[in-house]
Design a protein around this motif. Structure first.
Motif, PDB file in Angstrom:
ATOM      1  N   GLN A  87       0.850  -1.202   0.000  1.00 40.81           N
ATOM      2  CA  GLN A  87       0.000   0.000   0.000  1.00 40.81           C
ATOM      3  C   GLN A  87       0.885   1.252   0.000  1.00 40.81           C
ATOM      4  O   GLN A  87       0.577   2.261   0.627  1.00 40.81           O
ATOM      5  CB  GLN A  87      -0.915   0.014   1.223  1.00 40.81           C
ATOM      6  N   THR A 131      -4.605   3.609  -2.601  1.00 39.57           N
ATOM      7  CA  THR A 131      -5.527   2.571  -3.057  1.00 39.57           C
ATOM      8  C   THR A 131      -6.908   3.170  -3.255  1.00 39.57           C
ATOM      9  O   THR A 131      -7.204   4.272  -2.784  1.00 39.57           O
ATOM     10  CB  THR A 131      -5.626   1.436  -2.023  1.00 39.57           C
ATOM     11  N   ASN A 166     -13.144  -1.179  -3.626  1.00 36.97           N
ATOM     12  CA  ASN A 166     -13.523  -2.301  -4.488  1.00 36.97           C
ATOM     13  C   ASN A 166     -14.930  -2.043  -5.036  1.00 36.97           C
ATOM     14  O   ASN A 166     -15.927  -2.488  -4.475  1.00 36.97           O
ATOM     15  CB  ASN A 166     -13.483  -3.609  -3.684  1.00 36.97           C
ATOM     16  N   ASP A 220      -5.589  -5.694  -8.587  1.00 35.86           N
ATOM     17  CA  ASP A 220      -5.253  -5.877  -7.174  1.00 35.86           C
ATOM     18  C   ASP A 220      -4.575  -4.605  -6.664  1.00 35.86           C
ATOM     19  O   ASP A 220      -4.553  -3.573  -7.344  1.00 35.86           O
ATOM     20  CB  ASP A 220      -4.372  -7.111  -6.985  1.00 35.86           C
ATOM     21  N   GLN A 221      -3.995  -4.665  -5.451  1.00 43.47           N
ATOM     22  CA  GLN A 221      -3.362  -3.489  -4.860  1.00 43.47           C
ATOM     23  C   GLN A 221      -1.845  -3.518  -5.080  1.00 43.47           C
ATOM     24  O   GLN A 221      -1.074  -3.064  -4.238  1.00 43.47           O
ATOM     25  CB  GLN A 221      -3.684  -3.417  -3.355  1.00 43.47           C
ATOM     26  N   THR A 249      -1.304   1.086  -7.830  1.00 38.41           N
ATOM     27  CA  THR A 249      -1.438   2.179  -6.858  1.00 38.41           C
ATOM     28  C   THR A 249      -0.533   3.358  -7.221  1.00 38.41           C
ATOM     29  O   THR A 249      -0.576   4.400  -6.551  1.00 38.41           O
ATOM     30  CB  THR A 249      -1.062   1.676  -5.450  1.00 38.41           C
ATOM     31  N   MET A 286     -10.231  -1.741  -6.998  1.00 32.37           N
ATOM     32  CA  MET A 286      -9.158  -2.612  -6.513  1.00 32.37           C
ATOM     33  C   MET A 286      -9.711  -3.709  -5.601  1.00 32.37           C
ATOM     34  O   MET A 286     -10.684  -3.496  -4.871  1.00 32.37           O
ATOM     35  CB  MET A 286      -8.106  -1.804  -5.745  1.00 32.37           C
ATOM     36  N   ARG A 294      -9.686  -6.283  -2.384  1.00 35.99           N
ATOM     37  CA  ARG A 294      -9.314  -6.089  -0.994  1.00 35.99           C
ATOM     38  C   ARG A 294      -7.898  -6.590  -0.767  1.00 35.99           C
ATOM     39  O   ARG A 294      -7.377  -7.401  -1.551  1.00 35.99           O
ATOM     40  CB  ARG A 294     -10.292  -6.853  -0.095  1.00 35.99           C
ATOM     41  N   ARG A 295      -7.290  -6.142   0.273  1.00 30.03           N
ATOM     42  CA  ARG A 295      -5.891  -6.445   0.522  1.00 30.03           C
ATOM     43  C   ARG A 295      -5.677  -7.964   0.673  1.00 30.03           C
ATOM     44  O   ARG A 295      -6.299  -8.629   1.493  1.00 30.03           O
ATOM     45  CB  ARG A 295      -5.439  -5.732   1.796  1.00 30.03           C
TER      46      ARG A 295
END
Length: 443
Positions: free
Chosen positions: A263, A267, A270, A351-352, A357, A374, A376-377
């Motif tokens: 991160q 970010t 979603n 994705d992240q 990012t 994006m 979720r982590r």
């Protein structure tokens, strides 16, 4: 003894030929008239294959070698004894005295029944011996009716017994009607086995063509394309299990995919939220990066964009570096694909990862007019469609045999073209991604 073994269906077909006197599972007894005619036609210049085919025999069943050897034997008999020798020939028995004189019918009948009893009990004993190791010691009264029917049929075929079915059924303790019903079922089972094997050969050919990386649904669509009519997918699955056709399945590495995402940069939420059931082309795109190791150990990185509605790969780019240019070149190709035809609610999901990012990437996405979303982590399932494509690609592309980037690029380009244009998908109404896009647009 011949190595050819006739099944029940083939025996039935041979028995219908008027030139056949009797048939067992390993041999055929021909009529005297056919033997004489075959020898005379051979003297006129016809070969064994032509003679037997004109007489209604299928040489793929009886074998060309068997036909040739039979004709050679008949020629020798004809040269020695003439026509009478072929008409009265009894293989394995002396014909010098013209055969055994007939005895009293009742006495002969009683002797035949006694011999049939001995032969049945011998065959039954052999069956018990063969099953003793697998099922433990069994008595004769423990044989199932199906096993008794099989013993009766074996005795009749082996010793060419006639008019003794009732006697054998009484000895075995089963009904005559039950035996004939079993015989009819056995013929149907034999025909089914032949059909199964023919279909298995077709499925095995298609399976090998895809290097074992195609399942029963894919085979269903391949068969439909090849022969123009469908084969039930349940039948395909049954034949795959029956003959051991195994599809290579990639193994999952959940720990690698669930690694913590960075991160370092900003970010975004979603917005997609796993809403993968889309019916409008160009509305939702998913993107990600994967790596493809080469033979020399160098990693080639692949960035792709996939249309969720059509499952079509609309943009991709390869590089040996993970610099930002990898995803920026991919977005440039996505822009070329859109060609100004942007959906008013267009969204791109990722994705992240570092690239997505990064301010440069997010700025580029805004310039294209796309909404960024994006996962979720650390949750790869939020981006499942692109992960699924990467899995299929790695199953088919032999990237570990490539020497450099150019070879990997050639392999990937070829597979994506096949994936978009030729690979039918079960959940796309058995269409390719390109066909399904046209279908959605027309709808």
């Amino acid at each position: 003894m011949s190595k050819i073994i006739f099944n029940e269906h083939q025996i039935r077909q041979l028995e219908l030929n008027p030139n056949v006197a009797s048939v067992s599972d390993r041999s055929i007894q021909y009529t005297g008239d056919f033997k004489v005619r075959a020898v005379l036609e051979n003297q006129e210049g016809k070969g064994p294959s032509q003679i037997f085919e004109e007489a209604g025999f299928d040489l793929t069943v009886i074998g060309r070698v068997k036909a040739k050897s039979a004709l050679e034997r008949w020629r020798k008999t004809y040269q020695t004894y003439g026509t009478e020798g072929l008409l009265t020939e009894r293989r394995g028995k002396s014909n010098a005295g013209g055969g055994r004189p007939k005895q009293d019918d009742s006495l002969e009948r009683r002797l035949a029944k006694a011999e049939a009893r001995i032969k049945y009990l011998t065959a039954e004993n052999e069956l018990l011996k063969s099953s003793r190791s697998s099922r433990g010691g069994r008595e004769a009264n423990q044989l199932t009716p199906t096993e008794r029917y099989h013993v009766i049929n074996t005795v009749i075929r082996t010793f060419r017994l006639k008019n003794l079915v009732r006697t054998l059924c009484e000895i075995a303790g089963v009904s005559r009607s039950g035996y004939y019903a079993w015989l009819k079922r056995a013929e149907k089972d034999s025909l089914r086995e032949e059909r199964d094997y023919a279909d298995y050969l077709l499925l095995k050919q298609l399976h090998d063509r895809r290097h074992g990386k195609i399942g029963y649904r894919g085979l269903y669509m391949e068969v439909l394309d090849l022969i123009g009519s469908p084969m039930n997918h349940k039948r395909i699955l049954r034949l795959m299990r029956k003959y051991g056709i195994v599809t290579k399945i990639r193994t999952k590495n959940a720990y690698r995919k669930l690694a913590k995402a960075t991160q370092e940069h900003r970010t975004v939420p979603n917005h997609l939220n796993r809403q993968f059931d889309q019916d409008e082309p160009g509305k939702v795109f998913v993107t990600d990066i994967t790596y493809l190791p080469t033979r020399k150990g160098q990693n080639v990185y692949l960035s792709c964009v996939k249309d969720v509605a059509t499952r079509e790969i609309v943009a991709h780019h390869l590089s040996t570096s993970l610099h930002m240019d990898l995803v920026l070149q991919t977005t440039r190709k996505l822009e070329e694909h859109l060609d100004g035809n942007l959906h008013p609610e267009a969204m791109i999901h990722s994705d992240q990862g570092f690239h997505y990012t990064h301010p440069a990437y997010q700025s580029r996405i805004r310039e294209l007019g796309l909404v960024q979303s994006m996962s979720r982590r650390g949750n790869c399932l939020d981006n499942a469609p692109i992960e699924s494509f990467f899995g299929h690609l790695k199953d088919h592309v032999e990237h570990r045999s490539a020497l450099d980037l150019s070879e990997v690029r050639s392999m990937v380009d070829s597979y994506i073209a096949y994936y978009n244009s030729e690979r039918k998908q079960w959940n796309l109404k058995k269409m390719t991604p390109e066909q399904y896009r046209s279908h959605l647009i027309a709808a």
